[in-house]
Design a protein around this motif. Structure first.
Motif, PDB file in Angstrom:
ATOM      1  N   PRO A  48       0.449   9.895   1.703  1.00  0.00           N
ATOM      2  CA  PRO A  48      -0.274   9.643   0.453  1.00  0.00           C
ATOM      3  C   PRO A  48      -1.657  10.301   0.407  1.00  0.00           C
ATOM      4  O   PRO A  48      -2.058  10.838  -0.630  1.00  0.00           O
ATOM      5  CB  PRO A  48      -0.381   8.117   0.399  1.00  0.00           C
ATOM      6  CG  PRO A  48       0.795   7.642   1.191  1.00  0.00           C
ATOM      7  CD  PRO A  48       0.923   8.651   2.312  1.00  0.00           C
ATOM      8  N   GLY A  49      -2.363  10.281   1.514  1.00  0.00           N
ATOM      9  CA  GLY A  49      -3.684  10.918   1.555  1.00  0.00           C
ATOM     10  C   GLY A  49      -3.594  12.423   1.417  1.00  0.00           C
ATOM     11  O   GLY A  49      -4.410  13.046   0.724  1.00  0.00           O
ATOM     12  N   ALA A 101       5.810   5.006  -7.630  1.00  0.00           N
ATOM     13  CA  ALA A 101       5.009   4.107  -6.791  1.00  0.00           C
ATOM     14  C   ALA A 101       5.657   2.720  -6.734  1.00  0.00           C
ATOM     15  O   ALA A 101       5.724   2.096  -5.668  1.00  0.00           O
ATOM     16  CB  ALA A 101       3.586   4.021  -7.333  1.00  0.00           C
ATOM     17  N   TRP A 102       6.143   2.247  -7.880  1.00  0.00           N
ATOM     18  CA  TRP A 102       6.805   0.942  -7.920  1.00  0.00           C
ATOM     19  C   TRP A 102       8.073   0.953  -7.062  1.00  0.00           C
ATOM     20  O   TRP A 102       8.312   0.031  -6.277  1.00  0.00           O
ATOM     21  CB  TRP A 102       7.137   0.581  -9.374  1.00  0.00           C
ATOM     22  CG  TRP A 102       7.903  -0.702  -9.485  1.00  0.00           C
ATOM     23  CD1 TRP A 102       7.387  -1.968  -9.453  1.00  0.00           C
ATOM     24  CD2 TRP A 102       9.315  -0.841  -9.617  1.00  0.00           C
ATOM     25  NE1 TRP A 102       8.409  -2.892  -9.557  1.00  0.00           N
ATOM     26  CE2 TRP A 102       9.607  -2.224  -9.659  1.00  0.00           C
ATOM     27  CE3 TRP A 102      10.369   0.069  -9.697  1.00  0.00           C
ATOM     28  CZ2 TRP A 102      10.898  -2.711  -9.788  1.00  0.00           C
ATOM     29  CZ3 TRP A 102      11.656  -0.416  -9.828  1.00  0.00           C
ATOM     30  CH2 TRP A 102      11.908  -1.792  -9.873  1.00  0.00           C
ATOM     31  N   LEU A 103       8.879   1.997  -7.206  1.00  0.00           N
ATOM     32  CA  LEU A 103      10.120   2.090  -6.442  1.00  0.00           C
ATOM     33  C   LEU A 103       9.840   2.170  -4.939  1.00  0.00           C
ATOM     34  O   LEU A 103      10.507   1.492  -4.144  1.00  0.00           O
ATOM     35  CB  LEU A 103      10.929   3.310  -6.901  1.00  0.00           C
ATOM     36  CG  LEU A 103      12.339   3.452  -6.352  1.00  0.00           C
ATOM     37  CD1 LEU A 103      13.176   2.215  -6.651  1.00  0.00           C
ATOM     38  CD2 LEU A 103      13.000   4.692  -6.941  1.00  0.00           C
ATOM     39  N   ARG A 125      -3.426   0.444   1.462  1.00  0.00           N
ATOM     40  CA  ARG A 125      -3.529   0.435   0.000  1.00  0.00           C
ATOM     41  C   ARG A 125      -2.825   1.646  -0.635  1.00  0.00           C
ATOM     42  O   ARG A 125      -3.070   1.989  -1.776  1.00  0.00           O
ATOM     43  CB  ARG A 125      -4.983   0.416  -0.425  1.00  0.00           C
ATOM     44  CG  ARG A 125      -5.775  -0.744   0.119  1.00  0.00           C
ATOM     45  CD  ARG A 125      -6.705  -1.275  -0.927  1.00  0.00           C
ATOM     46  NE  ARG A 125      -7.577  -2.306  -0.406  1.00  0.00           N
ATOM     47  CZ  ARG A 125      -7.288  -3.595  -0.396  1.00  0.00           C
ATOM     48  NH1 ARG A 125      -6.127  -3.996  -0.846  1.00  0.00           N
ATOM     49  NH2 ARG A 125      -8.138  -4.485   0.064  1.00  0.00           N
ATOM     50  N   SER A 126      -1.946   2.285   0.118  1.00  0.00           N
ATOM     51  CA  SER A 126      -1.339   3.528  -0.360  1.00  0.00           C
ATOM     52  C   SER A 126      -0.548   3.357  -1.654  1.00  0.00           C
ATOM     53  O   SER A 126      -0.617   4.213  -2.540  1.00  0.00           O
ATOM     54  CB  SER A 126      -0.475   4.170   0.725  1.00  0.00           C
ATOM     55  OG  SER A 126       0.577   3.316   1.087  1.00  0.00           O
ATOM     56  N   THR A 127       0.190   2.266  -1.815  1.00  0.00           N
ATOM     57  CA  THR A 127       0.967   2.077  -3.043  1.00  0.00           C
ATOM     58  C   THR A 127       0.050   2.011  -4.259  1.00  0.00           C
ATOM     59  O   THR A 127       0.283   2.693  -5.268  1.00  0.00           O
ATOM     60  CB  THR A 127       1.826   0.791  -2.963  1.00  0.00           C
ATOM     61  OG1 THR A 127       2.740   0.928  -1.872  1.00  0.00           O
ATOM     62  CG2 THR A 127       2.590   0.565  -4.248  1.00  0.00           C
ATOM     63  N   ALA A 165      -9.785   7.919  -0.044  1.00  0.00           N
ATOM     64  CA  ALA A 165      -9.714   6.459   0.084  1.00  0.00           C
ATOM     65  C   ALA A 165      -8.443   6.019   0.802  1.00  0.00           C
ATOM     66  O   ALA A 165      -8.480   5.124   1.651  1.00  0.00           O
ATOM     67  CB  ALA A 165      -9.793   5.811  -1.296  1.00  0.00           C
ATOM     68  N   VAL A 166      -7.313   6.641   0.484  1.00  0.00           N
ATOM     69  CA  VAL A 166      -6.052   6.228   1.114  1.00  0.00           C
ATOM     70  C   VAL A 166      -6.007   6.656   2.583  1.00  0.00           C
ATOM     71  O   VAL A 166      -5.354   5.998   3.399  1.00  0.00           O
ATOM     72  CB  VAL A 166      -4.823   6.727   0.322  1.00  0.00           C
ATOM     73  CG1 VAL A 166      -4.539   8.181   0.558  1.00  0.00           C
ATOM     74  CG2 VAL A 166      -3.594   5.893   0.621  1.00  0.00           C
TER      75      VAL A 166
END
Length: 193
Positions: A125-126, A48-50, A167-169, A160-161
Motif C-alpha cells: 500500500p505504501g 479497499a472494501w473487498l 491503517r492500510s485499508t 503515512a501507510v
C-alpha cells in the motif's frame, strides 16, 4: 495587390500547423474527466472494501485488475470529454502527462511484482500510494491544478501507510477512493465534466 502563389499558400499552411502544434504542446491537458475520476474512485473504494473483507488489504488479485480497469475507465471517459470539447485526445499536453507519469507507475508495478514474489504484502500500500502520488503530481503539472494536489495527497498517504501499515485499508480507501471522487467532483463542477 498580388495573388498568393501555391507555394505561398503551402508555407502559410505549414506555419499555421506549426503554431497550432506549439500552442497545443504549451497548453494543459483539460480533457481530464471528472466523471472518470469519480468512477475510478468508486472502484477504489470497492477494492479497499473487498480487500478488507478478505483480510488482505493489499491483495494483488484485487488491486491489479482494479488498476487495469481504472486505466480503461479513465481512457474511455477522457476520450469522451475530449470529443465533446472537440480537442485532440492525444495532444502534446497529454503526451507530456503520460511521459512524466509512466516512470513512477512502472516503478510501482516492478516493486509490486518483487514484493509480491517475496510475499511481503505489508509494504505494497505504501509503494502504491507513494509512486502513484509521485506520478500524478508530475502529470498534474500539465493538467488542471486539482490533479496535482490529488497526487501530493496520495504521496502523503503513501508515507503515512509506510509508518502505520495497520491503517492500510483506510489509507488505500482514502487515496484511491475518496481523493478520486473529491477531485472528480471538483473537475465536474469547475472544468465541465
Amino acid at each position: 495587390m498580388s495573388i498568393p502563389t501555391h507555394e505561398d499558400r503551402e508555407d502559410a499552411k505549414q506555419t499555421l500547423a506549426y503554431i497550432r502544434q506549439t500552442m497545443e504542446s504549451a497548453s494543459n491537458f483539460t480533457a481530464v474527466s471528472g466523471w472518470g475520476l469519480t468512477a475510478v474512485g468508486c472502484l477504489g473504494l470497492a477494492a479497499a472494501w473487498l480487500g478488507s473483507r478478505m483480510g488482505e488489504p493489499a491483495a494483488l488479485r484485487i488491486w491489479v485488475p482494479t488498476a487495469v480497469i481504472s486505466v480503461l475507465i479513465s481512457m474511455l471517459f477522457n476520450a469522451r470529454k475530449a470529443k465533446r470539447l472537440e480537442v485532440p485526445l492525444w495532444s502534446g499536453s497529454l503526451r507530456k502527462v503520460a511521459w512524466v507519469m509512466t516512470p513512477a507507475l512502472v516503478a510501482g508495478a516492478m516493486l509490486s511484482w518483487a514484493l509480491g514474489m517475496q510475499g511481503n504484502h505489508a509494504l505494497l500500500p505504501g509503494v502504491w500510494l507513494s509512486l502513484y502520488g509521485a506520478g500524478v503530481t508530475a502529470g498534474g503539472t500539465f493538467s488542471v491544478r486539482a490533479i496535482r494536489w490529488m497526487g501530493v495527497l496520495d504521496l502523503v498517504l503513501g508515507a503515512a501507510v509506510l509508518v502505520a501499515p495497520e491503517r492500510s485499508t483506510l489509507l488505500l480507501a482514502l487515496g484511491f477512493g475518496v481523493l478520486h471522487i473529491a477531485c472528480g467532483l471538483y473537475v465536474i463542477e469547475r472544468h465541465g465534466g
